[in-house]
Scaffold this motif. Structure first.
Motif, PDB file in Angstrom:
ATOM      1  N   LYS A  43      74.980 130.027 -93.654  1.00 34.60           N
ATOM      2  CA  LYS A  43      73.692 129.526 -94.145  1.00 34.60           C
ATOM      3  C   LYS A  43      73.348 128.263 -93.374  1.00 34.60           C
ATOM      4  N   ARG A  44      72.075 128.085 -93.100  1.00 29.99           N
ATOM      5  CA  ARG A  44      71.614 126.862 -92.444  1.00 29.99           C
ATOM      6  C   ARG A  44      70.270 126.473 -93.056  1.00 29.99           C
ATOM      7  N   ASP A  45      70.108 125.198 -93.376  1.00 28.94           N
ATOM      8  CA  ASP A  45      68.857 124.712 -93.962  1.00 28.94           C
ATOM      9  C   ASP A  45      68.008 124.022 -92.905  1.00 28.94           C
ATOM     10  N   ALA A  52      70.830 132.354 -89.561  1.00 21.61           N
ATOM     11  CA  ALA A  52      71.438 131.018 -89.563  1.00 21.61           C
ATOM     12  C   ALA A  52      72.139 130.725 -88.248  1.00 21.61           C
ATOM     13  N   THR A  79      75.538 124.773 -89.538  1.00 17.97           N
ATOM     14  CA  THR A  79      75.802 126.006 -90.273  1.00 17.97           C
ATOM     15  C   THR A  79      76.835 125.740 -91.360  1.00 17.97           C
ATOM     16  N   SER A 100      63.861 130.791 -99.168  1.00 18.28           N
ATOM     17  CA  SER A 100      65.060 131.449 -98.646  1.00 18.28           C
ATOM     18  C   SER A 100      64.673 132.728 -97.922  1.00 18.28           C
ATOM     19  N   TRP A 155      69.721 132.595 -93.787  1.00 18.14           N
ATOM     20  CA  TRP A 155      70.979 133.227 -94.156  1.00 18.14           C
ATOM     21  C   TRP A 155      71.426 134.228 -93.093  1.00 18.14           C
ATOM     22  N   ASN A 156      72.744 134.455 -93.067  1.00 23.27           N
ATOM     23  CA  ASN A 156      73.359 135.471 -92.204  1.00 23.27           C
ATOM     24  C   ASN A 156      73.014 135.241 -90.733  1.00 23.27           C
ATOM     25  N   ARG A 194      79.915 134.274-101.299  1.00 20.68           N
ATOM     26  CA  ARG A 194      79.056 135.074-102.170  1.00 20.68           C
ATOM     27  C   ARG A 194      79.814 135.432-103.443  1.00 20.68           C
ATOM     28  N   SER A 248      66.085 127.945 -96.374  1.00 19.56           N
ATOM     29  CA  SER A 248      67.475 128.342 -96.137  1.00 19.56           C
ATOM     30  C   SER A 248      67.496 129.622 -95.310  1.00 19.56           C
ATOM     31  N   SER A 277      79.228 127.549 -94.544  1.00 17.15           N
ATOM     32  CA  SER A 277      79.833 128.810 -94.977  1.00 17.15           C
ATOM     33  C   SER A 277      79.769 128.875 -96.497  1.00 17.15           C
ATOM     34  N   ILE A 278      79.082 129.883 -97.008  1.00 16.53           N
ATOM     35  CA  ILE A 278      78.886 130.036 -98.447  1.00 16.53           C
ATOM     36  C   ILE A 278      79.620 131.281 -98.925  1.00 16.53           C
TER      37      ILE A 278
END
Length: 421
Positions: free
Chosen positions: A136-138, A158, A122, A191, A154-155, A127, A152, A124-125
């Protein structure tokens, strides 16, 4: 809340599903949006009347239905209290990974199914709009087309589903994901949004077929990213490389381009110069690719993964000058795109840089990368430097020139030009 040239207004969209699984999108504006926003709840059953139906706008529809519903302030929505709440069965309309190209930067959401190849930690992005930190996790998935794509999450997706996938990644789980946006990062990327649904190992015919293929053939097959080697073919990225074609002068003559939001265009240009003394790369974590610092004692510390590692990798962050018949411009490039320009990973170029001899293999490698034509997908955005706004051009995708496809493109442009005269 929406704001446009006519002022501010409210819009509220919901997706409705009946007992047969048929879905339709319902839209409410202003007074109707305020009236029904708190009344409609996920999973509850309602009687709806006095709405209107119209042919759905394909650019904005989120479900597979030729029609959409509009509710106004006179419409009636009554909860069917005698009906049990239910979670409707999710219906998918899967797009094969090798067919994602034409959907790049489109408004229509798509569904995919794939075998999970890798899961990142995970991240941390921050905004930009409100400075909030969001997780976020890919994940990288593959399907029977032997193509991979990065999704991706999100939230909450993730941290919940993403963690489940990380824990079971050694078992190569299958994921079916509904309502994804298709972007042009690394050529093609996906995404999740707030309405996205992720199903892990769903019991569907498509999942069964995919599992059989992967167990018998797929896990031993060589996979390529769907975004690599994008050409003019409509199967693998025509939208991202052959739409919005402009000359470099379109950027240089419009210094305020990208002021409100990033603007995306495609250009065909030659790499004309790469500064050999620039900062070409950064030290990156081998797990999450974030920048690392030298740890006390030995090794490297990754803030994102919160751990020390004995080694690190180098990832490109270089700028290159490109030229076309209208002029020249400096483009910022990141790792994957820079690798295609230079022709080798940053670690390999660093080894050449450390070799001291008369031939100077480092500068020779950079020279070999110049005056080579490429197709670039470029974003123009404004950033602030020393209190002054400046335009930054960033490469979002790159592909070699397919001269046959380029000829067809030019012939089409000539035909359009003649027709407009």
């Amino acid at each position: 809340m929406k704001r446009n040239a006519r002022g501010e207004g409210c819009v509220f969209n919901v997706e409705l599903t009946d007992e047969d699984g048929t879905q339709i999108q319902a839209t409410m504006f202003n007074d109707a949006a305020r009236k029904f926003y708190d009344k409609l709840e996920m999973g509850k059953v309602y009687y709806i009347s006095r709405g209107t139906l119209k042919v759905a706008n394909k650019q904005f529809k989120t479900v597979q239905n030729d029609y959409e519903m509009t509710l106004n302030e006179n419409s009636e929505v009554e909860e069917a209290s005698s009906e049990a709440s239910f979670v409707p069965e999710t219906k998918f309309n899967f797009v094969p990974i090798d067919m994602l190209g034409p959907h790049v930067n489109g408004k229509e959401l798509i569904d995919v199914i794939g075998v999970v190849q890798s899961v990142s930690p995970t991240m941390s992005i921050r905004r930009k709009s409100n400075n909030d930190i969001i997780p976020k996790r890919d994940i990288t998935i593959a399907d029977e087309t032997k193509k991979t794509v990065v999704v991706s999450l999100w939230n909450d997706l993730a941290t919940t589903v993403g963690q489940e996938l990380l824990d079971s990644s050694d078992q190569s789980p299958i994921v079916a994901i509904k309502s994804l946006r298709v972007g042009d990062f690394q050529g093609v990327s996906l995404s999740t949004i707030s309405r996205s649904v992720v199903k892990v190992n769903p019991e569907t015919p498509e999942a069964g077929k995919l599992r059989s293929w992967f167990d018998s053939e797929g896990k031993g097959s060589s996979m390529d990213s769907v975004g690599s080697g994008i050409t003019a073919s409509s199967r693998n990225g025509s939208r991202s490389m052959y739409s919005d074609r402009v000359f470099l002068s379109h950027f240089t003559s419009n210094p305020s381009l990208g002021d409100d939001k990033p603007a995306f265009f495609s250009v065909r240009a030659y790499v004309s110069f790469i500064k050999p003394d620039q900062t070409m790369w950064y030290r990156a974590c081998k797990t999450c690719n974030k920048k690392v610092t030298e740890a006390i004692g030995s090794g490297y510390w990754c803030e994102g993964c919160q751990k020390n590692d004995e080694g690190c990798s180098l990832r490109y962050i270089m700028v290159a000058k490109v030229s076309d018949p209208s002029g020249e411009a400096w483009l910022s490039t990141f790792n994957e795109e820079a690798e295609q320009i230079i022709g080798c990973p940053a670690d390999e170029l660093n080894q050449l840089r450390s070799q001291e001899n008369e031939e100077n293999p480092y500068q020779l490698k950079l020279k070999q990368a110049t005056w080579v034509p490429h197709l670039f997908r470029v974003s123009a955005a404004q950033h602030e430097y020393m209190g002054e706004k400046r335009q930054r051009l960033t490469v979002r995708g790159i592909a070699p020139v397919d001269f046959a496809a380029e000829s067809r493109f030019l012939l089409e442009e000539i035909t359009k030009e003649k027709a407009s005269q």
